[in-house]
Design a protein around this motif. Sequence first.
Motif, PDB file in Angstrom:
ATOM      1  N   ARG A  16      15.092  -1.583  -5.213  1.00  0.00           N
ATOM      2  CA  ARG A  16      14.375  -1.312  -6.462  1.00  0.00           C
ATOM      3  C   ARG A  16      13.001  -0.700  -6.196  1.00  0.00           C
ATOM      4  O   ARG A  16      12.373  -0.157  -7.096  1.00  0.00           O
ATOM      5  CB  ARG A  16      14.212  -2.605  -7.259  1.00  0.00           C
ATOM      6  N   CYS A  17      12.535  -0.803  -4.944  1.00  0.00           N
ATOM      7  CA  CYS A  17      11.212  -0.273  -4.616  1.00  0.00           C
ATOM      8  C   CYS A  17      11.277   1.161  -4.097  1.00  0.00           C
ATOM      9  O   CYS A  17      10.260   1.725  -3.727  1.00  0.00           O
ATOM     10  CB  CYS A  17      10.540  -1.158  -3.559  1.00  0.00           C
ATOM     11  N   GLY A  18      12.444   1.733  -4.023  1.00  0.00           N
ATOM     12  CA  GLY A  18      12.557   3.110  -3.567  1.00  0.00           C
ATOM     13  C   GLY A  18      11.877   4.070  -4.528  1.00  0.00           C
ATOM     14  O   GLY A  18      11.874   3.871  -5.731  1.00  0.00           O
ATOM     15  N   ASN A  25       0.821  -1.207   0.000  1.00  0.00           N
ATOM     16  CA  ASN A  25       0.000   0.000   0.000  1.00  0.00           C
ATOM     17  C   ASN A  25       0.856   1.259   0.000  1.00  0.00           C
ATOM     18  O   ASN A  25       0.550   2.244  -0.674  1.00  0.00           O
ATOM     19  CB  ASN A  25      -0.920   0.012   1.222  1.00  0.00           C
ATOM     20  N   ALA A  26       1.932   1.222   0.770  1.00  0.00           N
ATOM     21  CA  ALA A  26       2.827   2.382   0.821  1.00  0.00           C
ATOM     22  C   ALA A  26       3.413   2.664  -0.548  1.00  0.00           C
ATOM     23  O   ALA A  26       3.468   3.814  -0.998  1.00  0.00           O
ATOM     24  CB  ALA A  26       3.944   2.137   1.831  1.00  0.00           C
ATOM     25  N   LYS A  27       3.837   1.643  -1.229  1.00  0.00           N
ATOM     26  CA  LYS A  27       4.428   1.827  -2.557  1.00  0.00           C
ATOM     27  C   LYS A  27       3.373   2.302  -3.557  1.00  0.00           C
ATOM     28  O   LYS A  27       3.646   3.151  -4.400  1.00  0.00           O
ATOM     29  CB  LYS A  27       5.061   0.531  -3.043  1.00  0.00           C
ATOM     30  N   VAL A  28       2.144   1.784  -3.447  1.00  0.00           N
ATOM     31  CA  VAL A  28       1.062   2.212  -4.338  1.00  0.00           C
ATOM     32  C   VAL A  28       0.787   3.704  -4.149  1.00  0.00           C
ATOM     33  O   VAL A  28       0.666   4.465  -5.113  1.00  0.00           O
ATOM     34  CB  VAL A  28      -0.215   1.387  -4.076  1.00  0.00           C
ATOM     35  N   LEU A  29       0.698   4.146  -2.898  1.00  0.00           N
ATOM     36  CA  LEU A  29       0.427   5.557  -2.612  1.00  0.00           C
ATOM     37  C   LEU A  29       1.538   6.454  -3.131  1.00  0.00           C
ATOM     38  O   LEU A  29       1.287   7.489  -3.749  1.00  0.00           O
ATOM     39  CB  LEU A  29       0.254   5.755  -1.107  1.00  0.00           C
ATOM     40  N   LEU A  30       2.783   6.068  -2.891  1.00  0.00           N
ATOM     41  CA  LEU A  30       3.910   6.891  -3.315  1.00  0.00           C
ATOM     42  C   LEU A  30       4.053   6.923  -4.830  1.00  0.00           C
ATOM     43  O   LEU A  30       4.444   7.940  -5.405  1.00  0.00           O
ATOM     44  CB  LEU A  30       5.195   6.376  -2.675  1.00  0.00           C
ATOM     45  N   ASN A  31       3.750   5.813  -5.482  1.00  0.00           N
ATOM     46  CA  ASN A  31       3.830   5.782  -6.944  1.00  0.00           C
ATOM     47  C   ASN A  31       2.750   6.656  -7.585  1.00  0.00           C
ATOM     48  O   ASN A  31       2.970   7.250  -8.635  1.00  0.00           O
ATOM     49  CB  ASN A  31       3.681   4.343  -7.456  1.00  0.00           C
ATOM     50  N   HIS A  32       1.599   6.752  -6.928  1.00  0.00           N
ATOM     51  CA  HIS A  32       0.488   7.505  -7.505  1.00  0.00           C
ATOM     52  C   HIS A  32       0.583   8.997  -7.210  1.00  0.00           C
ATOM     53  O   HIS A  32       0.179   9.826  -8.022  1.00  0.00           O
ATOM     54  CB  HIS A  32      -0.840   6.969  -6.959  1.00  0.00           C
ATOM     55  N   ALA A  33       1.125   9.361  -6.049  1.00  0.00           N
ATOM     56  CA  ALA A  33       1.143  10.760  -5.618  1.00  0.00           C
ATOM     57  C   ALA A  33       2.108  11.600  -6.448  1.00  0.00           C
ATOM     58  O   ALA A  33       3.128  11.117  -6.929  1.00  0.00           O
ATOM     59  CB  ALA A  33       1.514  10.840  -4.143  1.00  0.00           C
ATOM     60  N   LEU A  58      -6.747   0.416   1.086  1.00  0.00           N
ATOM     61  CA  LEU A  58      -6.728   1.787   0.594  1.00  0.00           C
ATOM     62  C   LEU A  58      -8.096   2.195   0.081  1.00  0.00           C
ATOM     63  O   LEU A  58      -8.903   1.345  -0.316  1.00  0.00           O
ATOM     64  CB  LEU A  58      -5.697   1.926  -0.531  1.00  0.00           C
ATOM     65  N   GLU A  59      -8.333   3.518   0.090  1.00  0.00           N
ATOM     66  CA  GLU A  59      -9.569   4.018  -0.493  1.00  0.00           C
ATOM     67  C   GLU A  59      -9.544   3.845  -2.005  1.00  0.00           C
ATOM     68  O   GLU A  59      -8.477   3.749  -2.616  1.00  0.00           O
ATOM     69  CB  GLU A  59      -9.747   5.498  -0.138  1.00  0.00           C
ATOM     70  N   THR A  60     -10.724   3.824  -2.588  1.00  0.00           N
ATOM     71  CA  THR A  60     -10.814   3.605  -4.037  1.00  0.00           C
ATOM     72  C   THR A  60     -10.109   4.708  -4.805  1.00  0.00           C
ATOM     73  O   THR A  60      -9.369   4.453  -5.762  1.00  0.00           O
ATOM     74  CB  THR A  60     -12.292   3.535  -4.475  1.00  0.00           C
ATOM     75  N   GLU A  61     -10.301   5.958  -4.392  1.00  0.00           N
ATOM     76  CA  GLU A  61      -9.673   7.098  -5.056  1.00  0.00           C
ATOM     77  C   GLU A  61      -8.396   7.476  -4.312  1.00  0.00           C
ATOM     78  O   GLU A  61      -8.446   7.973  -3.190  1.00  0.00           O
ATOM     79  CB  GLU A  61     -10.635   8.288  -5.099  1.00  0.00           C
ATOM     80  N   LEU A  62      -7.259   7.252  -4.947  1.00  0.00           N
ATOM     81  CA  LEU A  62      -5.975   7.515  -4.302  1.00  0.00           C
ATOM     82  C   LEU A  62      -5.655   9.001  -4.339  1.00  0.00           C
ATOM     83  O   LEU A  62      -5.918   9.681  -5.332  1.00  0.00           O
ATOM     84  CB  LEU A  62      -4.861   6.732  -5.000  1.00  0.00           C
ATOM     85  N   PRO A  63      -5.077   9.545  -3.274  1.00  0.00           N
ATOM     86  CA  PRO A  63      -4.741  10.976  -3.233  1.00  0.00           C
ATOM     87  C   PRO A  63      -3.509  11.291  -4.085  1.00  0.00           C
ATOM     88  O   PRO A  63      -2.595  10.464  -4.196  1.00  0.00           O
ATOM     89  CB  PRO A  63      -4.455  11.225  -1.755  1.00  0.00           C
ATOM     90  N   VAL A  64      -3.500  12.480  -4.685  1.00  0.00           N
ATOM     91  CA  VAL A  64      -2.325  12.912  -5.442  1.00  0.00           C
ATOM     92  C   VAL A  64      -1.348  13.652  -4.537  1.00  0.00           C
ATOM     93  O   VAL A  64      -0.182  13.823  -4.882  1.00  0.00           O
ATOM     94  CB  VAL A  64      -2.723  13.808  -6.638  1.00  0.00           C
TER      95      VAL A  64
END
Length: 253
Positions: free
Chosen positions: A241-243, A6-14, A61-67
Amino acid sequence: MEAHVNAKVLLNHATSLHLHTGNLVNRSRLKKKCPSSPSEELQDCIQATLSKWFATMPPTLETELPVTLDCSIPEETEPITAEEREELKVSVKIFLSDWDCSFIRSAVEMACHSLGVSQLDSVIIAPPPLPDGDNQTLEHLQPLWAELEGLVRSKKVTAIGTSDLDKTLLEQLYNWAQVKPSSNQVNLASCCVMPPDLTAFAKEFDIQLLTHNDPKDHISYLNITWPTQKSMQKTHRLTSRCGILWFHHFKVR
């Protein structure tokens, strides 16, 4: 889904990360060691904040990820109470690493929100470092100062100041500006004694001279990247590689 994913998903999307380290005095871990420099102290705080933030990542995570991600620890970021505000003068120094003037207003608004105040008593601006061989000019300062003047007119800031200006440049800014600088910081590394011409000018026009020992590049690209990678690896056993790579635009102290 696991927390580290989840942390990686949030950081990749923001696209933006707002990180609030809180009051450094409250950092019990930092009290046990003496940082060798302001940069190391800040890096340690970023490391600690990110580690705690990753550790509290929700399992879903919520459906709509924050930017825009707001990374802060509530117990480390207590706002100023109304009683405290009457006794305190709130001064902020903004370290810019980007010439986009809109970041100044963003920094002030974030500082007010984090501290729980409607107005800052003083803001000092530290312009972005220039390439080696280039000298700062009035033309560099004018857009930044105009943004600060707008904040004074809108009553978000009471007084505005400069950092590391010699007498010539401070005089040029003073003569051009509509809202005059109330202070000018001088780096202790550049002089052991205040230059006499700067002291005389500041005294004549009621400009307070202050000292500081802030490094020119308080956070580098490497410093803001490294704690993110290390925190994710330490807390969630991610590989390098996940940084997630980030550029910082400003720092507020």
